[in-house]
Design an enzyme around this catalytic site. Structure first.
Site, PDB file in Angstrom:
ATOM      1  N   LYS A 212      88.416  86.311  23.793  1.00 29.64           N
ATOM      2  CA  LYS A 212      89.538  87.140  23.352  1.00 29.64           C
ATOM      3  C   LYS A 212      90.853  86.473  23.723  1.00 29.64           C
ATOM      4  O   LYS A 212      90.891  85.520  24.510  1.00 29.64           O
ATOM      5  CB  LYS A 212      89.455  88.529  23.993  1.00 29.64           C
ATOM      6  CG  LYS A 212      89.485  88.540  25.521  1.00 29.64           C
ATOM      7  CD  LYS A 212      89.297  89.937  26.068  1.00 29.64           C
ATOM      8  CE  LYS A 212      89.335  89.931  27.594  1.00 29.64           C
ATOM      9  NZ  LYS A 212      89.209  91.286  28.152  1.00 29.64           N
TER      10      LYS A 212
ATOM     11  N   TYR B 199     122.156  77.984  31.966  1.00 22.57           N
ATOM     12  CA  TYR B 199     122.834  79.268  31.782  1.00 22.57           C
ATOM     13  C   TYR B 199     123.228  79.896  33.118  1.00 22.57           C
ATOM     14  O   TYR B 199     122.512  79.790  34.114  1.00 22.57           O
ATOM     15  CB  TYR B 199     121.925  80.239  31.032  1.00 22.57           C
ATOM     16  CG  TYR B 199     121.825  79.957  29.550  1.00 22.57           C
ATOM     17  CD1 TYR B 199     122.950  80.045  28.724  1.00 22.57           C
ATOM     18  CD2 TYR B 199     120.613  79.629  28.965  1.00 22.57           C
ATOM     19  CE1 TYR B 199     122.863  79.791  27.367  1.00 22.57           C
ATOM     20  CE2 TYR B 199     120.508  79.385  27.606  1.00 22.57           C
ATOM     21  CZ  TYR B 199     121.639  79.462  26.810  1.00 22.57           C
ATOM     22  OH  TYR B 199     121.546  79.223  25.464  1.00 22.57           O
TER      23      TYR B 199
END
Length: 814
Positions: free
Chosen positions: A482, A709
């Site tokens: 999965k 940033y």
């Protein structure tokens, strides 16, 4: 290969059982899945910690194999085959190889060391092949099993052997020395690889140098620590010590080349090596010293050394254009490695249609007509749909095969190349380096990305076999694929698992299972979190639902009744303490009443999920869950008079509770991908996933400036900063930034500076000698995912499954 069963019986101390026939051995095999297995095969049923070849004897007999070396004769088949019974099949394989090796009397170069064995072997083959007919290990077949299999490639027309020997613990090299029995030794490098298998550095050196017991000489970089343990003459080289037999001094390093002044036996000459990194230069020096010892003329050495090339020893599966899968083996072309590549093609094929693009075969030793007969047979055994051959010789000898398209040279193929002629097929590209098949790979491969997640299929297989080793031979295994195979890849891993004969695959949602079916996966697939709306699609694609509620069961029963379906397999989930999904004790009467006398569905399995199997401090609760499961499941079994598969163990459950709780099936998840929930568990697993990128740009940043940033990193002294094209949109958590995390460049840590951006991050490379384009390890062996998860206060699952689908996956096998 010209020896018979009767030849080897006294050497392996075998007793014959079954049909007492003799035969000439055409092929030695240890892999039941290989399409090369046939009536001419002698199969060794090897037993290891994580595997047992005896389990596949019945399957092999159906394929036509009639001769086996076994530790235990299967009584049901004594009238169908010939069995050579021995005490240890691995030892018998090694003894058979030793017998076969002793049939030949030409020089053998035996190579060992901590690193560089395969590269030196491949370079020596390139450098010496104009002068010798050479047999060597294919790829990195240098283990206790790989070396014997390599030896069987020898024939009477060879006149030089080059074999590498790899060990990881004491008492292994004696076996390999007995098999290879080299006349010339080469020691590449002393490093830290496999150090954990030895109590000291000296013990490691002693073990490795056992390969040289019968050598006339050992060629190595000058190293007094190693040399004192070598009992035969040495032939040394050095770039720093003038006392070495061959002394070199580096004159220049520029334009990706290194020029070295060589001093040997009162002579001086220059060589140019087409690399600058120290590892490649050292490996080239080892090769040059070997050529000098073999008395190759200096001008020839100079000419050939400057043609050295990067060695790719891995078979890689890549996404190609138009839904194709590429198997890239575009750097070598010999019969032994062709057989390995064909097996890998079968293992990784996504589509039923298989194509091979193959160059002339450069195989020393065999007459050319016999060589191409063997090549043709190997291709036919693998049921290749389209055969594209490139080269004058191969075109001549394979032109009569069905579906052959022939080209005289690679340029002729490229001129006629049409992207639309390759659609939804698996393509093996295998050619000698001189044919430049990398140009074909570029055309057929999906657009390249600088950032890739490499998936080691050998490590996946190792991890699967480790967990298998903790189970009874008849215990079934469901493997969870999965979340895109826990972030590693969906159908590629499913294909490997199908090849390794697991019993079930588990996915979370129906669409994951549907994609696997579209990719050709035929294994039973269980959907663990089915939505009622997905039931029709699940039936259409033969997916089996987990049923965890009365409403879900009623909806599925109504659909099967409408479609007039009988005995559709379902899996009943019981809640024994996880309190996530599942039937509880007070649901039992209603559940049983719905299932009793109902032929629309069949209860294939009953299962539950342990909530704390990773932490043995909660052992009492885990035992309580198991008791609850036993009571509830037995109530269903008794009431319905059925014998379903029962399963409760997850990955950590297999590791901690396999002895008493494995039942009829277990479910393997994160452990397959190399993640264990304890140090003891992780120590048995191999790293599967390595996330790599490259340096985009390097800049000097002065004191007082900031990086990234929000000016999170302030520069307090001049530094060198590299930008890497990967960020949080690719799955790198921002919490790993601001000097908490690091990447690895040139085997050195480079701290992450400032905030991680969406598509980039910046690192400190002030003390690292690197340039734009150099490789960057984001995670793998170091840093590993567990370390990143700990620092960022999460779990390895989240790190692994968070890697974006825009990151290209490359699957490889060594």
């Amino acid at each position: 290969m010209t020896f018979s069963i009767q030849n080897i019986i006294p050497h392996i101390q075998a007793k014959i059982a079954g049909i007492a026939d003799d035969f000439i051995i055409e092929n030695i095999s240890i892999d039941s899945r290989s399409l090369q297995n046939n009536a001419g095969t002698l199969f060794f049923a090897l037993k290891g910690q994580n595997h047992d070849g005896h389990h596949y004897i019945a399957e092999l007999i159906k394929k036509g194999v009639r001769f086996f070396v076994v530790e235990k004769v299967p009584e049901n088949y004594v009238d169908k085959a010939t069995f050579l019974a021995v005490q240890n099949t691995t030892k018998a394989l090694q003894k058979t190889a030793k017998y076969y090796r002793n049939l030949f009397h030409f020089p053998i170069i035996g190579i060992t060391g901590s690193n560089g064995k395969t590269i030196v072997k491949e370079w020596l083959n390139f450098l010496l092949s104009p002068d010798y007919s050479i047999v060597r290990n294919p790829k990195s077949y240098n283990s206790q099993v790989g070396v014997p299999l390599s030896i069987f490639g020898t024939n009477e027309n060879h006149n030089l052997g080059i074999f590498e020997a790899g060990i990881s613990q004491k008492n292994e090299m004696r076996n390999l020395e007995n098999i290879i029995h080299p006349t010339i030794g080469v020691f590449t490098h002393l490093g830290i690889a496999h150090e954990e298998g030895f109590s000291s550095l000296e013990e490691k050196i002693v073990e490795k140098t056992r390969l040289f017991t019968s050598c006339e000489v050992v060629i190595l970089p000058r190293n007094e620590v190693v040399e004192k343990h070598i009992k035969v003459p040495t032939f040394t080289w050095s770039l720093t010590d003038e006392k070495a037999t061959v002394f070199g001094s580096i004159k220049t390093q520029e334009n990706q080349k290194t020029v070295i002044q060589i001093h040997y036996q009162n002579n001086s000459f220059e060589v140019t090596i087409p690399f600058q990194d120290s590892i490649a230069v050292n490996n080239a020096m080892t090769c040059m010293a070997t050529l000098l010892y073999l008395k190759i003329d200096t001008p020839i050495i100079q000419e050939r050394l400057q043609k050295l090339y990067p060695v790719e020893i891995r078979l890689q599966a890549k996404k190609g254009i138009n839904g194709c899968v590429l198997i890239d083996d575009s750097y070598s072309s010999d019969y032994q490695s062709l057989k390995i590549a064909l097996d890998f093609l079968e293992q990784q094929k996504l589509h039923s249609k298989k194509t091979i693009i193959l160059s002339d075969i450069f195989q020393g030793g065999l007459p050319i007509d016999k060589l191409y007969q063997k090549v043709a047979l190997a291709i036919q055994n693998n049921n290749i749909d389209r055969i594209i051959v490139i080269g004058e010789t191969i075109s001549k000898y394979l032109s009569e095969l069905p579906n052959v398209i022939a080209f005289g040279a690679t340029i002729d193929f490229l001129k006629q190349f049409n992207t639309q002629s390759f659609q939804n097929e698996t393509i093996l590209i295998k050619g000698a380096r001189s044919f430049n098949f990398d140009e074909i790979v570029v055309l057929l491969e999906e657009k390249k990305h600088e950032t890739v997640l490499e998936i080691n299929l050998d490590a996946l297989t190792h991890n699967l076999n480790f967990y298998k080793s903790k189970l009874h031979s008849n215990t079934k295994i469901m493997v969870m694929v999965k979340a895109f195979g826990y972030g590693n890849g969906g159908f590629e891993i499913a294909k490997l698992l199908e090849h390794n004969s697991v019993d079930y695959l588990g996915v979370a949602f129906a669409d994951e299972g549907i994609e696997l079916r579209k990719a050709g996966i035929t294994l039973p697939i269980m959907v663990l979190n089915p939505e009622n709306s997905s039931f029709p699609a699940m039936i259409a694609y033969d997916l089996e639902p987990e049923i965890y509620s009365i409403t879900g069961l009623q909806a599925f029963l109504q659909l099967t009744q409408q479609k007039n379906i009988t005995s559709y397999p379902i899996h009943i989930k019981l809640d024994t303490g996880m309190h996530r999904l599942g039937f509880e004790a007070n649901d039992m009467d209603t559940l049983i009443s719905l299932l009793r006398n109902n032929n629309f569905v069949m209860v294939k399995s009953v299962f539950s999920h342990l909530s704390a199997s990773d932490d043995t401090h909660f052992d009492d609760f885990t035992q309580l869950q198991f008791e609850r499961f036993h009571l509830l499941s037995q109530k269903i079994i008794n009431a319905l008079d059925i014998q379903p598969i029962r399963h409760i163990l997850n990955t950590s459950g297999i590791f901690n509770y396999a002895q008493e709780m494995q039942l009829e099936m277990v479910r393997l998840g994160i452990g397959l991908y190399g993640m264990g929930n304890s140090k003891a568990e992780r120590n048995n697993l191999q790293n599967v996933s390595t996330l790599k990128s490259v340096i985009s740009q390097i800049r000097e940043v002065e004191e007082g400036e900031s990086i990234g940033y929000s000016r999170k990193f302030m520069v307090n002294k001049s530094m060198k900063v590299a930008t890497i094209p990967i960020g949080y949109a690719d799955g790198i958590r921002r919490a790993w930034g601001n000097e908490k995390g690091y990447v690895v460049i040139k085997n050195q840590k480079a701290s992450i500076l400032g905030n991680i951006c969406m598509d980039m991050l910046m690192v400190d490379v002030t003390s690292i000698s690197c340039i734009a384009g150099d490789e960057v390890i984001i995670f793998g062996e170091n840093p590993n995912i567990t370390e990143i998860a700990t620092v960022t206060e999460t779990i390895p699952y989240e790190i692994l499954t968070g890697i974006s689908q825009r990151v290209k996956r490359v699957f490889y096998k060594n």
